[in-house]
Design a protein around this motif. Structure first.
Motif, PDB file in Angstrom:
ATOM      1  N   ALA A  21      32.671  33.324  28.747  1.00  0.00           N
ATOM      2  CA  ALA A  21      32.422  34.144  29.872  1.00  0.00           C
ATOM      3  C   ALA A  21      33.892  34.069  30.695  1.00  0.00           C
ATOM      4  CB  ALA A  21      31.461  33.762  30.830  1.00  0.00           C
ATOM      5  N   VAL A  22      34.368  32.904  30.737  1.00  0.00           N
ATOM      6  CA  VAL A  22      35.707  32.676  31.617  1.00  0.00           C
ATOM      7  C   VAL A  22      36.759  33.364  30.744  1.00  0.00           C
ATOM      8  CG1 VAL A  22      37.493  30.952  32.151  1.00  0.00           C
ATOM      9  CG2 VAL A  22      34.908  30.769  32.799  1.00  0.00           C
ATOM     10  N   PHE A  23      36.808  33.444  29.509  1.00  0.00           N
ATOM     11  CA  PHE A  23      37.859  33.838  28.862  1.00  0.00           C
ATOM     12  C   PHE A  23      37.856  35.462  29.022  1.00  0.00           C
ATOM     13  CE2 PHE A  23      39.982  36.122  25.345  1.00  0.00           C
ATOM     14  CZ  PHE A  23      41.223  35.643  25.035  1.00  0.00           C
ATOM     15  N   GLU A  24      36.696  36.046  28.821  1.00  0.00           N
ATOM     16  CA  GLU A  24      36.802  37.239  29.084  1.00  0.00           C
ATOM     17  C   GLU A  24      36.832  38.148  30.305  1.00  0.00           C
ATOM     18  OE1 GLU A  24      32.658  38.164  27.174  1.00  0.00           O
ATOM     19  OE2 GLU A  24      33.308  38.323  25.257  1.00  0.00           O
ATOM     20  N   LEU A  25      36.448  37.343  31.530  1.00  0.00           N
ATOM     21  CA  LEU A  25      36.746  37.653  32.549  1.00  0.00           C
ATOM     22  C   LEU A  25      38.163  37.738  33.090  1.00  0.00           C
ATOM     23  CD1 LEU A  25      33.631  35.769  34.577  1.00  0.00           C
ATOM     24  CD2 LEU A  25      34.252  38.383  34.511  1.00  0.00           C
TER      25      LEU A  25
ATOM     26  N   PHE B 190      40.555  39.377  35.864  1.00  0.00           N
ATOM     27  CA  PHE B 190      40.291  38.770  37.137  1.00  0.00           C
ATOM     28  C   PHE B 190      41.239  37.507  37.478  1.00  0.00           C
ATOM     29  CE2 PHE B 190      36.188  40.892  37.043  1.00  0.00           C
ATOM     30  CZ  PHE B 190      36.293  41.595  38.302  1.00  0.00           C
ATOM     31  N   SER B 191      41.584  37.245  38.460  1.00  0.00           N
ATOM     32  CA  SER B 191      42.528  35.901  38.822  1.00  0.00           C
ATOM     33  C   SER B 191      41.257  34.684  38.549  1.00  0.00           C
ATOM     34  CB  SER B 191      42.874  35.871  40.340  1.00  0.00           C
ATOM     35  OG  SER B 191      41.651  35.831  41.156  1.00  0.00           O
ATOM     36  N   LEU B 192      41.922  33.608  38.384  1.00  0.00           N
ATOM     37  CA  LEU B 192      41.046  32.458  38.240  1.00  0.00           C
ATOM     38  C   LEU B 192      40.255  32.080  39.488  1.00  0.00           C
ATOM     39  CD1 LEU B 192      43.723  29.947  36.517  1.00  0.00           C
ATOM     40  CD2 LEU B 192      42.179  31.520  35.297  1.00  0.00           C
ATOM     41  N   THR B 193      40.886  32.477  40.616  1.00  0.00           N
ATOM     42  CA  THR B 193      39.955  32.195  41.827  1.00  0.00           C
ATOM     43  C   THR B 193      38.682  33.090  41.845  1.00  0.00           C
ATOM     44  OG1 THR B 193      41.986  31.562  42.805  1.00  0.00           O
ATOM     45  CG2 THR B 193      40.189  32.293  44.189  1.00  0.00           C
ATOM     46  N   ASP B 194      39.298  34.357  41.487  1.00  0.00           N
ATOM     47  CA  ASP B 194      37.883  35.192  41.362  1.00  0.00           C
ATOM     48  C   ASP B 194      37.060  34.815  40.108  1.00  0.00           C
ATOM     49  OD1 ASP B 194      38.933  37.118  43.088  1.00  0.00           O
ATOM     50  OD2 ASP B 194      40.018  38.515  41.879  1.00  0.00           O
ATOM     51  N   ILE B 195      37.398  34.429  39.165  1.00  0.00           N
ATOM     52  CA  ILE B 195      36.439  33.989  38.079  1.00  0.00           C
ATOM     53  C   ILE B 195      35.656  32.820  38.645  1.00  0.00           C
ATOM     54  CG2 ILE B 195      36.314  32.899  35.617  1.00  0.00           C
ATOM     55  CD1 ILE B 195      38.810  34.494  35.294  1.00  0.00           C
ATOM     56  N   ALA B 196      36.216  31.853  39.476  1.00  0.00           N
ATOM     57  CA  ALA B 196      35.584  30.636  39.988  1.00  0.00           C
ATOM     58  C   ALA B 196      34.400  31.160  40.955  1.00  0.00           C
ATOM     59  CB  ALA B 196      36.408  29.911  40.784  1.00  0.00           C
ATOM     60  N   THR B 197      34.653  32.222  41.575  1.00  0.00           N
ATOM     61  CA  THR B 197      33.722  32.810  42.594  1.00  0.00           C
ATOM     62  C   THR B 197      32.646  33.428  41.593  1.00  0.00           C
ATOM     63  OG1 THR B 197      35.347  33.259  44.360  1.00  0.00           O
ATOM     64  CG2 THR B 197      33.166  34.505  44.266  1.00  0.00           C
ATOM     65  N   ILE B 198      32.878  34.187  40.425  1.00  0.00           N
ATOM     66  CA  ILE B 198      31.867  35.107  39.851  1.00  0.00           C
ATOM     67  C   ILE B 198      30.998  33.924  39.220  1.00  0.00           C
ATOM     68  CG2 ILE B 198      31.507  36.285  37.765  1.00  0.00           C
ATOM     69  CD1 ILE B 198      34.458  37.815  38.804  1.00  0.00           C
TER      70      ILE B 198
ATOM     71  N   LEU C 203      38.075  25.371  31.395  1.00  0.00           N
ATOM     72  CA  LEU C 203      37.346  26.591  30.034  1.00  0.00           C
ATOM     73  C   LEU C 203      38.289  27.434  29.450  1.00  0.00           C
ATOM     74  CD1 LEU C 203      34.004  26.848  32.011  1.00  0.00           C
ATOM     75  CD2 LEU C 203      34.267  25.681  30.002  1.00  0.00           C
ATOM     76  N   LEU C 204      39.126  27.951  30.403  1.00  0.00           N
ATOM     77  CA  LEU C 204      40.272  29.171  29.954  1.00  0.00           C
ATOM     78  C   LEU C 204      41.258  28.300  28.814  1.00  0.00           C
ATOM     79  CD1 LEU C 204      41.410  31.861  29.955  1.00  0.00           C
ATOM     80  CD2 LEU C 204      42.430  31.284  31.728  1.00  0.00           C
ATOM     81  N   GLU C 205      41.525  27.179  29.293  1.00  0.00           N
ATOM     82  CA  GLU C 205      42.335  26.773  28.210  1.00  0.00           C
ATOM     83  C   GLU C 205      41.748  26.240  26.910  1.00  0.00           C
ATOM     84  OE1 GLU C 205      45.878  25.166  26.929  1.00  0.00           O
ATOM     85  OE2 GLU C 205      45.667  26.427  28.540  1.00  0.00           O
TER      86      GLU C 205
END
Length: 256
Positions: free
Chosen positions: A207-211, A217-225, A236-238
């Motif tokens: 999910a993190v990679f696809e977002l 989306f920015s990493l901050t946005d993904i943290a919110t989502i 997770l992205l790494e």
């Protein structure tokens, strides 16, 4: 002409969604639900695709009962949630990630949690080429065809996962290898391999990679989502990037 044809990139679409915020706020204030929903429908293009992909993978992995839910079931619920809770949105820029957050919450109420299976991650360096080929065949049977169909039908106005090699591995010590691979492999082969690897990754990693890569989306946005800390999202992205990188190297590096 479809509104989406005006937007060359998914990042620009995030800007478009933000531009609808003031009108949505006005319709909400005036209790104009029909006008609100008509405008919101344009904002949900990517959300609907994201929902479709989550459902197909959940069905193929058995974490959602077959025949019980359709994409529109979740989107219909989302219309109600967005209108009722619209005042939670702090700024126009928060609108698009907030829509993803809300649909994620609706999905997770219905989808049984995937077991965090890290066997694929642990064994990424040990798979032989025949094993990779077998995994791809299984993926094509379980979910691959459905995912490709979604890309072809729902994503006509956008490039097909152009992040595969161009964006993910620009700054690494394997740059030459990936530049050569980019030329040697067809776009379809690269896309199919990446989708397969994502399919076998645990949901939080996928999910993190696809977002980040697909929806920009920015990493901050993904943290919110995803309701996670910024550090968790970075980790997770790494993991996703390193796993996809390793999968390409192990499967397609033909050096002796």
């Amino acid at each position: 002409m479809d509104t989406l044809e005006y937007y060359e990139s998914k990042k620009e679409f995030n800007v478009f969604v933000a531009s609808t915020y003031s009108d949505l706020a006005l319709f909400k204030e005036q209790d104009e639900r029909a006008l609100f929903n008509d405008l919101l429908l344009n904002d949900l293009y990517q959300v609907k695709k994201y929902t479709s992909k989550r459902l197909i993978i959940a069905l193929s992995k058995g974490t959602l009962p077959k025949g019980k839910y359709k994409v529109d079931d979740f989107i219909d619920q989302l219309f109600i949630v967005v209108f009722d809770d619209f005042n939670q949105i702090q700024t126009a820029e928060n609108l698009h990630p907030w829509l993803f957050k809300k649909v994620d919450e609706l999905l997770e109420e219905s989808i049984v949690d995937e077991e965090f299976d890290d066997n694929f991650l642990k064994n990424i360096d040990d798979y032989s080429k025949p094993e990779w080929d077998e995994m791809e065949e299984k993926f094509s049977t379980d979910a691959g065809g459905d995912l490709v169909m979604i890309d072809e039908l729902d994503d006509i106005s956008y490039p097909k996962n152009d992040y595969v090699l161009n964006h993910v591995f620009v700054e690494n010590d394997q740059k030459e290898f990936f530049e050569k691979l980019d030329k040697d492999l067809s776009d379809e082969s690269k896309r199919k391999h990446t989708n397969m690897v994502l399919y076998y990754l645990p949901l939080p990693v996928r999910a993190v990679f696809e977002l980040a890569a697909e929806y920009q989306f920015s990493l901050t946005d993904i943290a919110t989502i995803r309701n996670q800390s910024l550090e968790e999202v970075k980790e997770l992205l790494e993991i996703a990037r390193k796993t996809i990188e390793a999968s390409f190297i192990n499967r397609f590096n033909t050096k002796d």
